[in-house]
Design an enzyme around this catalytic site. Sequence first.
Site, PDB file in Angstrom:
ATOM      1  N   TYR A 107       0.841  -1.205   0.000  1.00 35.47           N
ATOM      2  CA  TYR A 107       0.000   0.000   0.000  1.00 35.47           C
ATOM      3  C   TYR A 107       0.879   1.260   0.000  1.00 35.47           C
ATOM      4  CZ  TYR A 107      -2.937   3.618   2.250  1.00 35.47           C
ATOM      5  OH  TYR A 107      -3.573   4.792   2.575  1.00 35.47           O
TER       6      TYR A 107
HETATM    7  N1  LIG Z   1      -7.530   4.311   6.673  1.00 33.00           N
HETATM    8  C1  LIG Z   1      -6.537   5.058   7.122  1.00 33.00           C
HETATM    9  O1  LIG Z   1      -6.216   5.075   8.320  1.00 33.00           O
HETATM   10  C2  LIG Z   1      -5.796   5.938   6.147  1.00 33.00           C
HETATM   11  C3  LIG Z   1      -4.703   6.665   6.604  1.00 33.00           C
HETATM   12  C4  LIG Z   1      -4.078   7.569   5.754  1.00 33.00           C
HETATM   13  C5  LIG Z   1      -4.552   7.728   4.468  1.00 33.00           C
HETATM   14  N2  LIG Z   1      -5.607   7.001   4.011  1.00 33.00           N
HETATM   15  C6  LIG Z   1      -6.085   7.275   2.636  1.00 33.00           C
HETATM   16  O2  LIG Z   1      -7.125   8.228   2.709  1.00 33.00           O
HETATM   17  C7  LIG Z   1      -7.921   8.176   1.523  1.00 33.00           C
HETATM   18  C8  LIG Z   1      -9.401   8.301   1.852  1.00 33.00           C
HETATM   19  O3  LIG Z   1      -9.759   7.373   2.828  1.00 33.00           O
HETATM   20  P1  LIG Z   1     -11.304   7.094   3.176  1.00 33.00           P
HETATM   21  O4  LIG Z   1     -11.308   6.170   4.344  1.00 33.00           O
HETATM   22  O5  LIG Z   1     -12.071   8.353   3.203  1.00 33.00           O
HETATM   23  O6  LIG Z   1     -11.700   6.287   1.853  1.00 33.00           O
HETATM   24  P2  LIG Z   1     -13.009   5.413   1.549  1.00 33.00           P
HETATM   25  O7  LIG Z   1     -14.112   5.758   2.457  1.00 33.00           O
HETATM   26  O8  LIG Z   1     -12.580   3.980   1.427  1.00 33.00           O
HETATM   27  O9  LIG Z   1     -13.403   5.968   0.089  1.00 33.00           O
HETATM   28  C9  LIG Z   1     -12.686   5.653  -1.034  1.00 33.00           C
HETATM   29  C10 LIG Z   1     -13.515   6.064  -2.242  1.00 33.00           C
HETATM   30  O10 LIG Z   1     -12.793   5.699  -3.431  1.00 33.00           O
HETATM   31  C11 LIG Z   1     -13.749   5.283  -4.365  1.00 33.00           C
HETATM   32  N3  LIG Z   1     -13.208   4.397  -5.383  1.00 33.00           N
HETATM   33  C12 LIG Z   1     -12.665   3.179  -5.219  1.00 33.00           C
HETATM   34  N4  LIG Z   1     -12.398   2.613  -6.419  1.00 33.00           N
HETATM   35  C13 LIG Z   1     -12.784   3.528  -7.359  1.00 33.00           C
HETATM   36  C14 LIG Z   1     -12.789   3.533  -8.769  1.00 33.00           C
HETATM   37  N5  LIG Z   1     -12.354   2.484  -9.475  1.00 33.00           N
HETATM   38  N6  LIG Z   1     -13.246   4.627  -9.421  1.00 33.00           N
HETATM   39  C15 LIG Z   1     -13.716   5.698  -8.717  1.00 33.00           C
HETATM   40  N7  LIG Z   1     -13.754   5.754  -7.378  1.00 33.00           N
HETATM   41  C16 LIG Z   1     -13.296   4.667  -6.707  1.00 33.00           C
HETATM   42  C17 LIG Z   1     -14.783   4.500  -3.544  1.00 33.00           C
HETATM   43  O11 LIG Z   1     -15.962   4.405  -4.304  1.00 33.00           O
HETATM   44  P3  LIG Z   1     -17.275   3.598  -3.776  1.00 33.00           P
HETATM   45  O12 LIG Z   1     -17.912   4.511  -2.788  1.00 33.00           O
HETATM   46  O13 LIG Z   1     -18.055   3.396  -5.020  1.00 33.00           O
HETATM   47  O14 LIG Z   1     -16.763   2.314  -3.152  1.00 33.00           O
HETATM   48  C18 LIG Z   1     -14.886   5.365  -2.303  1.00 33.00           C
HETATM   49  O15 LIG Z   1     -15.903   6.314  -2.472  1.00 33.00           O
HETATM   50  C19 LIG Z   1      -7.519   6.882   0.832  1.00 33.00           C
HETATM   51  O16 LIG Z   1      -6.667   7.205  -0.262  1.00 33.00           O
HETATM   52  C20 LIG Z   1      -6.724   6.130   1.897  1.00 33.00           C
HETATM   53  O17 LIG Z   1      -5.745   5.295   1.326  1.00 33.00           O
HETATM   54  C21 LIG Z   1      -6.242   6.120   4.838  1.00 33.00           C
END
Ligand SMILES: NC(=O)c1ccc[n+]([C@@H]2O[C@H](COP(=O)([O-])OP(=O)(O)OC[C@H]3O[C@@H](n4cnc5c(N)ncnc54)[C@H](OP(=O)(O)O)[C@@H]3O)[C@@H](O)[C@H]2O)c1
Length: 215
Positions: free
Chosen positions: A129
């Site tokens: 990742y």
């Molecule tokens: N989790 C952590 O602790 C953490 C820490 C640091 C950074 N991050 C990063 O922060 C960011 C946002 O996190 P989050 O939790 O808000 O994300 P999330 O809720 O998982 O949302 C991700 C979005 O990306 C969309 N997506 C996935 N595949 C796609 C595609 N093929 N085409 C268009 N859209 C697509 C999803 O669409 P659908 O709604 O249709 O599924 C979803 O709406 C991510 O990049 C993650 O890696 C996460």
Amino acid sequence: MKVLVVGANGQIGKQTTEMLQEQNDHHVRAMVRKEDQLNEFKEKGIEAVLADLEGPVEQLAQAAEGCDAVIFAAGSGGQTGADKTLLIDLDGAIKMVEAAEKAGVERFLMVSALQAHNRDNWNEKIRHYYVAKHYADKALEESSLNHTIVRPGGLLNEAGTGQVRVATDLPERATIPREDVARVLVASLNQEKAFNRGFDLVSGEQSIEEALKTL
Ligand SMILES: NC(=O)c1ccc[n+]([C@@H]2O[C@H](COP(=O)([O-])OP(=O)(O)OC[C@H]3O[C@@H](n4cnc5c(N)ncnc54)[C@H](OP(=O)(O)O)[C@@H]3O)[C@@H](O)[C@H]2O)c1
């Protein structure tokens, strides 16, 4: 500014889209990949467009047409395999950078991850990742776009405090509510101190406005 939010149906994406919609100085367009999501945004009076990060760059460029900025808040999530990490977090992000260049967008804000720039601090269990995030960020840095790479710590769903800590390098693991990440993204759009740079972001003791000025 007209801002395309990529991943607008996601947790950070939705909050960012709604904050932008409430502000008078920005216009927002939500990029989503499903028809029902499109209708949900339109019912709230938010402009929305259908496009898939697994689709061609041309489709993504069309989605970005007429926008001044892109906020990339998409991600493959923790429930999918490493194949989707490659396809969305790496190739999808890079395709979106290419699409923004094609569409004549000037500004690009990327939601990355804490310490993605620093291999020594990658979590061994999800090293793939971090590889995806690292190289997507590099592609953005090497593009012609005025970029900001926001690298938040572990994301929480609790209410934001508006108090953060930002720095080029914050090596200790820490967390931040998604709401505060969304606020930082919106505040960074026009903040010159955030232009063409990346920063780690965790909860802290400074207002977002003050913290961004220290960059
Ligand atoms: N989790 C952590 O602790 C953490 C820490 C640091 C950074 N991050 C990063 O922060 C960011 C946002 O996190 P989050 O939790 O808000 O994300 P999330 O809720 O998982 O949302 C991700 C979005 O990306 C969309 N997506 C996935 N595949 C796609 C595609 N093929 N085409 C268009 N859209 C697509 C999803 O669409 P659908 O709604 O249709 O599924 C979803 O709406 C991510 O990049 C993650 O890696 C996460």
